[in-house]
Design a protein around this motif. Structure first.
Motif, PDB file in Angstrom:
ATOM      1  N   VAL A  58       0.832  -1.202   0.000  1.00 50.86           N
ATOM      2  CA  VAL A  58       0.000   0.000   0.000  1.00 50.86           C
ATOM      3  C   VAL A  58       0.867   1.253   0.000  1.00 50.86           C
ATOM      4  N   HIS A  59       0.447   2.234  -0.799  1.00 56.82           N
ATOM      5  CA  HIS A  59       1.075   3.557  -0.821  1.00 56.82           C
ATOM      6  C   HIS A  59      -0.009   4.592  -0.521  1.00 56.82           C
ATOM      7  N   ARG A  60       0.330   5.623   0.243  1.00 58.19           N
ATOM      8  CA  ARG A  60      -0.640   6.661   0.587  1.00 58.19           C
ATOM      9  C   ARG A  60      -0.278   7.970  -0.103  1.00 58.19           C
ATOM     10  N   TYR A  61      -1.297   8.806  -0.288  1.00 62.65           N
ATOM     11  CA  TYR A  61      -1.114  10.097  -0.928  1.00 62.65           C
ATOM     12  C   TYR A  61      -1.692  11.202  -0.042  1.00 62.65           C
ATOM     13  N   GLU A  62      -1.229  12.425  -0.272  1.00 59.59           N
ATOM     14  CA  GLU A  62      -1.615  13.533   0.579  1.00 59.59           C
ATOM     15  C   GLU A  62      -3.116  13.821   0.540  1.00 59.59           C
ATOM     16  N   ASN A  63      -3.751  13.550  -0.592  1.00 58.89           N
ATOM     17  CA  ASN A  63      -5.188  13.831  -0.703  1.00 58.89           C
ATOM     18  C   ASN A  63      -6.056  12.748  -0.062  1.00 58.89           C
ATOM     19  N   GLY A  64      -5.412  11.729   0.536  1.00 64.21           N
ATOM     20  CA  GLY A  64      -6.152  10.669   1.210  1.00 64.21           C
ATOM     21  C   GLY A  64      -6.303   9.395   0.401  1.00 64.21           C
ATOM     22  N   SER A  65      -5.900   9.429  -0.863  1.00 65.95           N
ATOM     23  CA  SER A  65      -5.997   8.243  -1.710  1.00 65.95           C
ATOM     24  C   SER A  65      -4.929   7.231  -1.327  1.00 65.95           C
ATOM     25  N   ILE A  66      -5.162   5.976  -1.679  1.00 67.06           N
ATOM     26  CA  ILE A  66      -4.158   4.936  -1.492  1.00 67.06           C
ATOM     27  C   ILE A  66      -4.060   4.102  -2.767  1.00 67.06           C
ATOM     28  N   GLN A  67      -2.918   3.463  -2.926  1.00 67.44           N
ATOM     29  CA  GLN A  67      -2.701   2.564  -4.054  1.00 67.44           C
ATOM     30  C   GLN A  67      -2.383   1.172  -3.517  1.00 67.44           C
ATOM     31  N   LEU A  68      -3.061   0.170  -4.063  1.00 66.98           N
ATOM     32  CA  LEU A  68      -2.802  -1.223  -3.701  1.00 66.98           C
ATOM     33  C   LEU A  68      -2.020  -1.887  -4.825  1.00 66.98           C
ATOM     34  N   LEU A  69      -0.962  -2.599  -4.452  1.00 66.32           N
ATOM     35  CA  LEU A  69      -0.114  -3.254  -5.437  1.00 66.32           C
ATOM     36  C   LEU A  69      -0.455  -4.735  -5.546  1.00 66.32           C
ATOM     37  N   ASN A  70      -0.409  -5.217  -6.775  1.00 68.21           N
ATOM     38  CA  ASN A  70      -0.558  -6.656  -7.041  1.00 68.21           C
ATOM     39  C   ASN A  70      -1.823  -7.223  -6.390  1.00 68.21           C
ATOM     40  N   VAL A  71      -2.966  -6.668  -6.767  1.00 67.57           N
ATOM     41  CA  VAL A  71      -4.225  -7.120  -6.168  1.00 67.57           C
ATOM     42  C   VAL A  71      -4.561  -8.529  -6.629  1.00 67.57           C
ATOM     43  N   GLY A  72      -5.266  -9.255  -5.786  1.00 68.22           N
ATOM     44  CA  GLY A  72      -5.718 -10.605  -6.104  1.00 68.22           C
ATOM     45  C   GLY A  72      -7.196 -10.746  -5.804  1.00 68.22           C
ATOM     46  N   MET A  73      -7.707 -11.937  -6.000  1.00 68.34           N
ATOM     47  CA  MET A  73      -9.119 -12.185  -5.754  1.00 68.34           C
ATOM     48  C   MET A  73      -9.484 -11.916  -4.297  1.00 68.34           C
ATOM     49  N   ARG A  74      -8.502 -12.108  -3.406  1.00 64.32           N
ATOM     50  CA  ARG A  74      -8.752 -11.892  -1.975  1.00 64.32           C
ATOM     51  C   ARG A  74      -9.003 -10.426  -1.652  1.00 64.32           C
TER      52      ARG A  74
END
Length: 204
Positions: free
Chosen positions: A94-110
């Protein structure tokens, strides 16, 4: 029954939080979820976008709940310049951003399910938002594996056929040569049988 109840609870919670976060006004504070539903494929990196405005520095928290409604799981929470808490299961994803957004890496079915963001400003006002993430398997990878497997079987079959043909050719040549040697030996024996009386007659 538990599964059905869990899914109903998850749907109800998602709709409730959407209503609270997107429809109810809060003085001096706003939270916008531009993409409430996101579709992704497995192994993809996806952004969960939000935009907020409030007084002072807010505390932001992201939580996850599966489609079966098995409770909220903490992902990450932070307050700029004060603290950052990341769940161990998301520490490298997970990466976070100043505007409150986040990024998830390598997502799976879970990772499919509900993502709840909570923004708390210094004066105590709270805003909630929900993003529904759908994750689909990459079917072409399975088809690629099948194609490679079929190609491997075809190549193996061709090699096996060539090997059988070579063995048959070798066996045929071996028996042909052996037959010739046997015929030649027979002719030699017959020739010796004919020549022996003639030699004896001449000797007498």
């Amino acid at each position: 029954m538990w599964t059905l109840a869990g899914r109903r609870y998850g749907t109800f919670l998602g709709l409730t939080l959407c209503f609270m976060g997107l429809c109810l006004p809060s003085l001096g504070m706003s939270l916008l979820v531009p993409q409430p539903i996101i579709n992704a494929t497995a192994a993809e990196n996806i952004l969960l976008p939000v935009e907020h405005s409030c007084t002072g520095i807010p505390a932001i928290k992201w939580e996850y709940m599966s489609n079966w409604g098995w409770g909220l799981q903490n992902i990450i929470s932070w307050k700029a310049g004060i603290f950052v808490n990341v769940s161990k299961s998301y520490d490298t994803r997970v990466h976070r951003y100043e505007n409150g957004s986040i990024q998830l890496l390598n997502v799976g079915m879970r990772d499919a399910g509900y993502y709840v963001v909570t923004v708390v400003e210094e004066l105590g006002a709270i805003k909630h938002g929900v993003i529904i993430l759908n994750v689909y398997e990459v079917l072409y990878e399975d088809l690629h594996f099948v194609a490679v497997f079929i190609a491997f079987l075809t190549a193996a079959a061709a090699i096996l056929i060539c090997f059988i043909w070579a063995c048959d050719k070798f066996v045929h040549m071996f028996w042909k040569k052996r037959r010739r040697l046997k015929e030649q030996a027979t002719e030699d024996i017959q020739l010796q049988t004919i020549e022996a009386p003639a030699i004896q007659y001449l000797t007498d």
